[in-house]
Scaffold this motif. Structure first.
Motif, PDB file in Angstrom:
ATOM      1  N   VAL A 154     -64.365  19.020 -45.742  1.00 44.11           N
ATOM      2  CA  VAL A 154     -63.373  19.891 -45.106  1.00 44.11           C
ATOM      3  C   VAL A 154     -63.571  21.324 -45.580  1.00 44.11           C
ATOM      4  CG1 VAL A 154     -60.912  20.396 -44.857  1.00 44.11           C
ATOM      5  CG2 VAL A 154     -61.704  18.012 -44.909  1.00 44.11           C
ATOM      6  N   LEU A 166     -63.604  20.935 -40.154  1.00 42.74           N
ATOM      7  CA  LEU A 166     -64.604  20.205 -40.914  1.00 42.74           C
ATOM      8  C   LEU A 166     -65.794  21.104 -41.230  1.00 42.74           C
ATOM      9  CD1 LEU A 166     -64.463  16.920 -38.823  1.00 42.74           C
ATOM     10  CD2 LEU A 166     -63.335  17.356 -41.018  1.00 42.74           C
ATOM     11  N   THR A 186     -57.589  20.639 -39.080  1.00 37.22           N
ATOM     12  CA  THR A 186     -58.535  20.529 -40.186  1.00 37.22           C
ATOM     13  C   THR A 186     -59.903  20.931 -39.671  1.00 37.22           C
ATOM     14  OG1 THR A 186     -57.309  18.750 -41.278  1.00 37.22           O
ATOM     15  CG2 THR A 186     -59.662  18.953 -41.808  1.00 37.22           C
TER      16      THR A 186
END
Length: 285
Positions: free
Chosen positions: A47, A107, A105
């Motif tokens: 992440v 990545l 999120t």
């Protein structure tokens, strides 16, 4: 836009910090607030960061934001539930209306394939339910959005993190760990590279060959290292124009590594959708 986060009024990330990829960030500041949250240490190889966007537009108003995609995927908590976004095929567009929030999120390169346990980097532009997050995801999604809407981005991310951690534990392999490490090093070098750096020079700095680097990117990112180097230059140019629309375009082209303005303009149009001069005028307005 200023908003109360965790009980304190703070600047949106649109007002401070990099906005690479956000088209015309100055115009966006009055339409939505963006908070960035660092990932948990054990997820940092997968992440890049978490982002929380909230908006409250007048009745009947709508705002469309364009984003020049980075070569990565995202997992996003939305009203429909958690969705997994592969790298977009082109300029990403999202229209906001009313009041709402999303918890995303971002990545790292290769993270989409690693997290979903795929044998390929993912089809560009693919969007689908993030079923890999497990059966508790719907309730977690509701809680994350509630925390975001209440101005608590850190709490929203803490709600999402256990789902990501469990998914990573199920999908992580020795091969994916090695690929993520190699890509993280490559993208770190790209971020610090002298504008105009070639794939051959990049491979040399990484101690590998251009062919091996191209294979790594093809297998895990879905675009070539040349594409990434070119897109990074356009991101830098758009960021600089967004902050100072009065920049000389010929000088800007040279500053980000282009030897002639025609190639710069062509790459800029393909990434942003408009020529750099028109983009500068829109940012100035």
């Amino acid at each position: 836009m200023r908003q109360v986060f965790d009980g304190e009024t703070v600047n949106s990330a649109l007002e401070s910090g990099p906005t690479l990829g956000i088209v015309n960030p100055v115009r966006a500041r009055d339409r939505f607030a963006l908070a960035r949250v660092e990932p948990a240490a054990d997820l940092a190889d997968l992440v890049d960061w978490h982002w929380v966007i909230t908006w409250d537009l007048p009745p009947g108003a709508a705002f469309t934001q364009n984003v020049m995609p980075h070569p990565v995927g995202h997992v996003v908590a939305e009203r429909e539930g958690f969705l997994a976004y592969a790298m977009p095929a082109g300029l990403f567009e999202r229209t906001l209306a009313g009041t709402g929030a999303v918890v995303g999120t971002k990545l790292r390169p290769g993270g989409y394939r690693a997290l979903l346990g795929l044998a390929h980097p993912g089809e560009r532009g693919a969007v689908g339910p993030a079923a890999f997050l497990g059966p508790t995801a719907p309730l977690a999604c509701e809680e994350a959005l509630a925390q975001a809407s209440a101005g608590r981005p850190d709490a929203a991310v803490r709600t999402v993190t256990p789902l990501l951690r469990a998914a990573v534990e199920r999908s992580r392999t020795t091969r994916s760990t090695a690929a993520l490490a190699a890509l993280r090093e490559a993208f770190s070098v790209i971020a610090d590279a002298v504008p105009g750096t070639s794939v051959t020079a990049l491979a040399g700095r990484l101690g590998t060959t251009p062919r091996s680097l191209q294979r790594l990117f093809a297998d895990w990112v879905g675009v070539s290292p040349k594409w990434v180097l070119r897109r990074h230059r356009v991101h830098l140019a758009a960021e600089m124009l967004g902050r100072d629309p009065g920049l000389d375009l010929a000088g800007l082209a040279a500053a980000v590594g282009y030897y002639d303005q025609a190639h710069f303009s062509g790459d800029f149009v393909r990434a942003v959708g408009v020529p750099p001069g028109e983009y500068a005028r829109s940012c100035r307005a």
